[in-house]
Design a protein around this motif. Structure first.
Motif, PDB file in Angstrom:
ATOM      1  N   GLY A 180      47.242  41.549  41.700  1.00  0.00           N
ATOM      2  CA  GLY A 180      47.590  42.970  41.829  1.00  0.00           C
ATOM      3  C   GLY A 180      47.802  43.661  40.501  1.00  0.00           C
ATOM      4  N   ILE A 181      47.992  42.883  39.426  1.00  0.00           N
ATOM      5  CA  ILE A 181      48.185  43.534  38.113  1.00  0.00           C
ATOM      6  C   ILE A 181      47.134  43.091  37.089  1.00  0.00           C
ATOM      7  CG2 ILE A 181      50.670  43.905  38.387  1.00  0.00           C
ATOM      8  CD1 ILE A 181      51.038  41.418  36.491  1.00  0.00           C
ATOM      9  N   ALA A 182      46.371  42.048  37.432  1.00  0.00           N
ATOM     10  CA  ALA A 182      45.423  41.502  36.441  1.00  0.00           C
ATOM     11  C   ALA A 182      44.217  42.431  36.258  1.00  0.00           C
ATOM     12  CB  ALA A 182      44.951  40.124  36.901  1.00  0.00           C
ATOM     13  N   ASP A 183      43.561  42.275  35.121  1.00  0.00           N
ATOM     14  CA  ASP A 183      42.313  43.016  34.874  1.00  0.00           C
ATOM     15  C   ASP A 183      41.128  42.304  35.518  1.00  0.00           C
ATOM     16  OD1 ASP A 183      43.150  45.159  32.847  1.00  0.00           O
ATOM     17  OD2 ASP A 183      44.027  43.324  32.033  1.00  0.00           O
ATOM     18  N   ALA A 184      41.240  40.988  35.655  1.00  0.00           N
ATOM     19  CA  ALA A 184      40.131  40.229  36.248  1.00  0.00           C
ATOM     20  C   ALA A 184      40.667  38.960  36.897  1.00  0.00           C
ATOM     21  CB  ALA A 184      39.110  39.882  35.182  1.00  0.00           C
ATOM     22  N   TYR A 185      39.939  38.511  37.920  1.00  0.00           N
ATOM     23  CA  TYR A 185      40.373  37.384  38.754  1.00  0.00           C
ATOM     24  C   TYR A 185      39.338  36.264  38.728  1.00  0.00           C
ATOM     25  CZ  TYR A 185      43.812  40.665  40.319  1.00  0.00           C
ATOM     26  OH  TYR A 185      44.859  41.548  40.331  1.00  0.00           O
ATOM     27  N   PHE A 186      39.819  35.037  38.634  1.00  0.00           N
ATOM     28  CA  PHE A 186      38.966  33.875  38.860  1.00  0.00           C
ATOM     29  C   PHE A 186      39.237  33.462  40.309  1.00  0.00           C
ATOM     30  CE2 PHE A 186      39.475  34.168  34.360  1.00  0.00           C
ATOM     31  CZ  PHE A 186      38.233  33.833  33.864  1.00  0.00           C
ATOM     32  N   ILE A 187      38.286  33.802  41.178  1.00  0.00           N
ATOM     33  CA  ILE A 187      38.499  33.568  42.605  1.00  0.00           C
ATOM     34  C   ILE A 187      37.767  32.296  43.029  1.00  0.00           C
ATOM     35  CG2 ILE A 187      38.035  34.467  44.948  1.00  0.00           C
ATOM     36  CD1 ILE A 187      39.904  36.400  43.687  1.00  0.00           C
ATOM     37  N   ILE A 188      38.500  31.414  43.680  1.00  0.00           N
ATOM     38  CA  ILE A 188      37.870  30.200  44.199  1.00  0.00           C
ATOM     39  C   ILE A 188      37.492  30.453  45.656  1.00  0.00           C
ATOM     40  CG2 ILE A 188      38.135  27.735  44.597  1.00  0.00           C
ATOM     41  CD1 ILE A 188      39.896  27.621  42.226  1.00  0.00           C
ATOM     42  N   ALA A 189      36.203  30.280  45.954  1.00  0.00           N
ATOM     43  CA  ALA A 189      35.703  30.548  47.310  1.00  0.00           C
ATOM     44  C   ALA A 189      34.729  29.447  47.699  1.00  0.00           C
ATOM     45  CB  ALA A 189      35.004  31.904  47.337  1.00  0.00           C
ATOM     46  N   ARG A 190      34.419  29.393  48.988  1.00  0.00           N
ATOM     47  CA  ARG A 190      33.484  28.355  49.458  1.00  0.00           C
ATOM     48  C   ARG A 190      32.085  28.938  49.595  1.00  0.00           C
ATOM     49  NH1 ARG A 190      36.820  24.586  53.606  1.00  0.00           N
ATOM     50  NH2 ARG A 190      34.909  23.351  53.563  1.00  0.00           N
ATOM     51  N   THR A 191      31.156  28.306  48.918  1.00  0.00           N
ATOM     52  CA  THR A 191      29.777  28.763  48.995  1.00  0.00           C
ATOM     53  C   THR A 191      29.000  28.018  50.082  1.00  0.00           C
ATOM     54  OG1 THR A 191      29.586  27.438  46.993  1.00  0.00           O
ATOM     55  CG2 THR A 191      29.314  29.801  46.738  1.00  0.00           C
ATOM     56  N   ALA A 192      29.629  26.991  50.652  1.00  0.00           N
ATOM     57  CA  ALA A 192      28.962  26.271  51.748  1.00  0.00           C
ATOM     58  C   ALA A 192      30.045  25.824  52.713  1.00  0.00           C
ATOM     59  CB  ALA A 192      28.203  25.064  51.203  1.00  0.00           C
ATOM     60  N   ILE A 193      30.374  26.689  53.655  1.00  0.00           N
ATOM     61  CA  ILE A 193      31.548  26.476  54.502  1.00  0.00           C
ATOM     62  C   ILE A 193      31.403  25.240  55.389  1.00  0.00           C
ATOM     63  CG2 ILE A 193      31.007  27.901  56.567  1.00  0.00           C
ATOM     64  CD1 ILE A 193      34.174  28.477  54.587  1.00  0.00           C
ATOM     65  N   ALA A 194      30.163  24.798  55.637  1.00  0.00           N
ATOM     66  CA  ALA A 194      29.960  23.621  56.502  1.00  0.00           C
ATOM     67  C   ALA A 194      30.117  22.305  55.738  1.00  0.00           C
ATOM     68  CB  ALA A 194      28.578  23.691  57.142  1.00  0.00           C
ATOM     69  N   LYS A 195      30.182  22.401  54.396  1.00  0.00           N
ATOM     70  CA  LYS A 195      30.318  21.164  53.613  1.00  0.00           C
ATOM     71  C   LYS A 195      31.792  20.884  53.330  1.00  0.00           C
ATOM     72  CE  LYS A 195      26.060  21.142  50.911  1.00  0.00           C
ATOM     73  NZ  LYS A 195      25.550  21.266  49.553  1.00  0.00           N
ATOM     74  N   PRO A 196      32.143  19.612  53.043  1.00  0.00           N
ATOM     75  CA  PRO A 196      33.534  19.305  52.693  1.00  0.00           C
ATOM     76  C   PRO A 196      33.981  20.122  51.476  1.00  0.00           C
ATOM     77  CG  PRO A 196      32.246  17.300  52.950  1.00  0.00           C
ATOM     78  CD  PRO A 196      31.289  18.429  53.045  1.00  0.00           C
ATOM     79  N   LEU A 197      35.297  20.301  51.399  1.00  0.00           N
ATOM     80  CA  LEU A 197      35.890  21.178  50.383  1.00  0.00           C
ATOM     81  C   LEU A 197      35.350  20.920  48.970  1.00  0.00           C
ATOM     82  CD1 LEU A 197      38.109  23.353  50.412  1.00  0.00           C
ATOM     83  CD2 LEU A 197      39.746  21.586  49.785  1.00  0.00           C
ATOM     84  N   HIS A 198      35.365  19.668  48.569  1.00  0.00           N
ATOM     85  CA  HIS A 198      35.052  19.367  47.167  1.00  0.00           C
ATOM     86  C   HIS A 198      33.588  19.598  46.809  1.00  0.00           C
ATOM     87  CE1 HIS A 198      38.929  17.205  45.928  1.00  0.00           C
ATOM     88  NE2 HIS A 198      39.138  18.098  46.855  1.00  0.00           N
ATOM     89  N   GLU A 199      32.756  19.736  47.835  1.00  0.00           N
ATOM     90  CA  GLU A 199      31.333  20.019  47.549  1.00  0.00           C
ATOM     91  C   GLU A 199      31.032  21.502  47.727  1.00  0.00           C
ATOM     92  OE1 GLU A 199      28.879  17.498  50.038  1.00  0.00           O
ATOM     93  OE2 GLU A 199      30.434  15.964  49.911  1.00  0.00           O
ATOM     94  N   SER A 200      32.014  22.273  48.157  1.00  0.00           N
ATOM     95  CA  SER A 200      31.689  23.654  48.514  1.00  0.00           C
ATOM     96  C   SER A 200      32.461  24.709  47.738  1.00  0.00           C
ATOM     97  CB  SER A 200      31.923  23.867  50.010  1.00  0.00           C
ATOM     98  OG  SER A 200      33.283  23.628  50.326  1.00  0.00           O
ATOM     99  N   LEU A 201      33.357  24.281  46.850  1.00  0.00           N
ATOM    100  CA  LEU A 201      34.160  25.268  46.123  1.00  0.00           C
ATOM    101  C   LEU A 201      33.417  25.783  44.880  1.00  0.00           C
ATOM    102  CD1 LEU A 201      37.719  23.635  46.135  1.00  0.00           C
ATOM    103  CD2 LEU A 201      36.843  25.459  47.603  1.00  0.00           C
ATOM    104  N   SER A 202      33.468  27.088  44.705  1.00  0.00           N
ATOM    105  CA  SER A 202      32.836  27.702  43.528  1.00  0.00           C
ATOM    106  C   SER A 202      33.796  28.724  42.938  1.00  0.00           C
ATOM    107  CB  SER A 202      31.531  28.402  43.927  1.00  0.00           C
ATOM    108  OG  SER A 202      30.695  27.486  44.600  1.00  0.00           O
ATOM    109  N   ILE A 203      33.601  29.024  41.657  1.00  0.00           N
ATOM    110  CA  ILE A 203      34.510  29.975  40.988  1.00  0.00           C
ATOM    111  C   ILE A 203      33.749  31.231  40.591  1.00  0.00           C
ATOM    112  CG2 ILE A 203      36.098  30.351  39.054  1.00  0.00           C
ATOM    113  CD1 ILE A 203      36.513  27.485  38.839  1.00  0.00           C
ATOM    114  N   PHE A 204      34.335  32.369  40.919  1.00  0.00           N
ATOM    115  CA  PHE A 204      33.725  33.655  40.579  1.00  0.00           C
ATOM    116  C   PHE A 204      34.656  34.469  39.691  1.00  0.00           C
ATOM    117  CE2 PHE A 204      31.869  32.185  44.462  1.00  0.00           C
ATOM    118  CZ  PHE A 204      30.524  32.439  44.286  1.00  0.00           C
ATOM    119  N   TYR A 205      34.055  35.125  38.722  1.00  0.00           N
ATOM    120  CA  TYR A 205      34.797  36.060  37.876  1.00  0.00           C
ATOM    121  C   TYR A 205      34.683  37.429  38.543  1.00  0.00           C
ATOM    122  CZ  TYR A 205      36.054  38.787  33.756  1.00  0.00           C
ATOM    123  OH  TYR A 205      36.649  39.663  32.875  1.00  0.00           O
ATOM    124  N   VAL A 206      35.815  37.967  38.973  1.00  0.00           N
ATOM    125  CA  VAL A 206      35.802  39.221  39.747  1.00  0.00           C
ATOM    126  C   VAL A 206      36.678  40.254  39.039  1.00  0.00           C
ATOM    127  CG1 VAL A 206      36.236  40.258  42.007  1.00  0.00           C
ATOM    128  CG2 VAL A 206      35.533  37.862  41.869  1.00  0.00           C
TER     129      VAL A 206
END
Ligand SMILES: Cc1cc2nc3c(=O)[nH]c(=O)nc-3n(C[C@H](O)[C@H](O)[C@H](O)COP(=O)(O)OP(=O)(O)OC[C@H]3O[C@@H](n4cnc5c(N)ncnc54)[C@H](O)[C@@H]3O)c2cc1C
Length: 398
Positions: A180-206
């Motif tokens: 809520g106060i940052a200029d930019a966020y490193f958001i962790i999201a799943r790019t492959a929801i059907a795969k297990p967590l450790h194979e599907s997490l990706s990081i986006f600069y938002v």
């Protein structure tokens, strides 16, 4: 031979950080704490501190010189954070440690184009504030450590590729630091929801001003009054593919390359443990009972000795982790950094509890700092993973 003495350069840095913490941070912390008003926005008070501390190099200490940094080592950052943590753990962790670590992360894993773009502000007078968001309101964050390859376990925020953009949807928890106060966020999201967590997490600069990103409720915590934690709602946020950091599905692996987050937290908590010890020591030298200072009663003296011993042990485990981060980052990330974080926080909690006891009745009043130490120390337990989960993680690598 192992030499634990600081170099002349490190002593100068330590003095600089101590002066900054005691002369500039402490008065602001007093205002925030004394106001006791949940409506005040601590960032309004802390922004100038963050800019000034960043100007002194505290968030860019470890960045390479060619990216505007100082090219210093992890131990140097630990020295700085101990000094700031001795005055306020929330300022040390939320503003300085988090920004230093995420900037470092960018230099390690981002493309050259991303590094230039994301870190272009490093020497600006108004450097960017970062936030890193993984936790979600209805998911146990500890799931990140779950070895079971079940796609139903773990965070739900999704990132679906659509041509040149990813579309992000989901909600990050109100605990997220600087949400809520940052200029930019490193958001962790799943790019492959059907795969297990450790194979599907990706990081986006938002960037904070992307359409669709909104900020929800703020967390009101028992301590850490100088930092801001708030919910992030992602409603069809379009993020260009150039803002994916690393490759799809690599987030868990990439974050393993960042032991400095836990080391920085640990160093901040050594500062808190030290401050609680020094505060209780000073009180014990002046409080008279049975005709003499209470430090002369063995029951009190032994407590103070334990506080000093445990603080020194915590400092050494942090310095060892910081040194290992230079020579063996994998060992630091898997074992030494989480060990340092959990140990330093436990020492800080114990020292704060003991300070409350040594101050007698005053220990539980707002007149003394002991209650602040205890609240701030307790928050360290779950910040950046809990004592139990960190230990379970360490055991996997023994
Ligand atoms: C001050 C602060 C700052 C934070 N900043 C951020 C941030 O910037 N970004 C972000 O994404 N998150 C942030 N968090 C969230 C933080 O990472 C989580 O709160 C923390 O990891 C614990 O997760 P949880 O609250 O979901 O607890 P849970 O995972 O629900 O755990 C609840 C309890 O169960 C125990 N437990 C869970 N699983 C196991 C297991 N398998 N074995 C044994 N015990 C278990 C835990 O130890 C804990 O005691 C922050 C939290 C705090 C307090």
């Amino acid at each position: 031979m192992i030499d634990f003495s600081l170099t002349q350069e490190q002593q100068i840095l330590q003095n600089q950080a101590r002066d900054f913490a005691q002369n500039e941070i402490a008065p602001i912390v007093r205002i925030i704490e004394e106001s006791n008003n949940p409506e005040i926005e601590p960032w309004e008070f802390c922004k100038s501190l963050f800019y000034k501390g960043s100007g002194l190099g505290f968030t860019s200490l470890m960045l390479p010189k060619e990216l505007g940094g100082r090219g210093r080592k992890c131990i140097d950052l630990a020295i700085v954070l101990e000094e700031i943590g001795a005055v306020d753990a929330s300022i040390a962790c939320s503003y300085f440690n988090l920004n230093a670590a995420m900037s470092l992360f960018v230099t390690r894993v981002a493309t050259q184009e991303q590094q230039k773009r994301i870190l272009s502000f490093v020497n600006s007078e108004t450097p960017h504030l970062f936030s890193a968001a993984e936790s979600e309101p209805n998911v146990a964050t500890s799931d990140l450590f779950c070895p079971i390859p079940d796609s139903n376990i773990g965070i739900k925020t999704s990132a679906v590729r659509n041509g040149d953009v990813y579309i992000l949807n989901g909600t990050k928890s109100s605990l997220v630091t600087n949400g809520g106060i940052a200029d930019a966020y490193f958001i962790i999201a799943r790019t492959a929801i059907a795969k297990p967590l450790h194979e599907s997490l990706s990081i986006f600069y938002v960037e904070a001003d992307r359409p669709g990103i909104k900020f929800g409720k703020k967390a009101q915590m028992i301590g850490w009054k100088a930092s801001h934690h708030g919910e992030i709602c992602l409603d069809n946020v379009a993020v260009p593919v150039e803002n994916l950091i690393g490759q799809e599905g690599e987030a868990a692996k990439l974050l393993m390359l960042l032991p400095e987050v836990a080391i920085g937290l640990a160093a901040s908590y050594v500062g808190l443990a030290r401050a609680a010890y020094e505060y209780a020591l000073n009180y014990a030298k002046h409080r008279i009972s049975w005709g003499r200072p209470i430090i002369e009663h063995q029951a009190v003296a032994l407590k103070l000795a334990d506080m000093m011993i445990n603080t020194q042990a915590a400092r050494l485990i942090v310095w060892d982790a910081a040194s290992t981060a230079e020579t063996s980052p994998q060992l630091a990330a898997t074992v030494k950094a989480p060990a340092a974080k959990t140990f330093a926080v436990d020492v800080a909690i114990k020292n704060a509890q003991t300070a409350v006891e040594i101050l007698g009745g005053y220990g539980v009043t707002k007149e003394s700092l002991a209650g602040k130490f205890l609240a701030d120390a307790t928050i360290g337990y779950s910040c950046d993973f809990t004592r139990e989960v960190l230990r379970l993680g360490i055991v996997n690598f023994l």
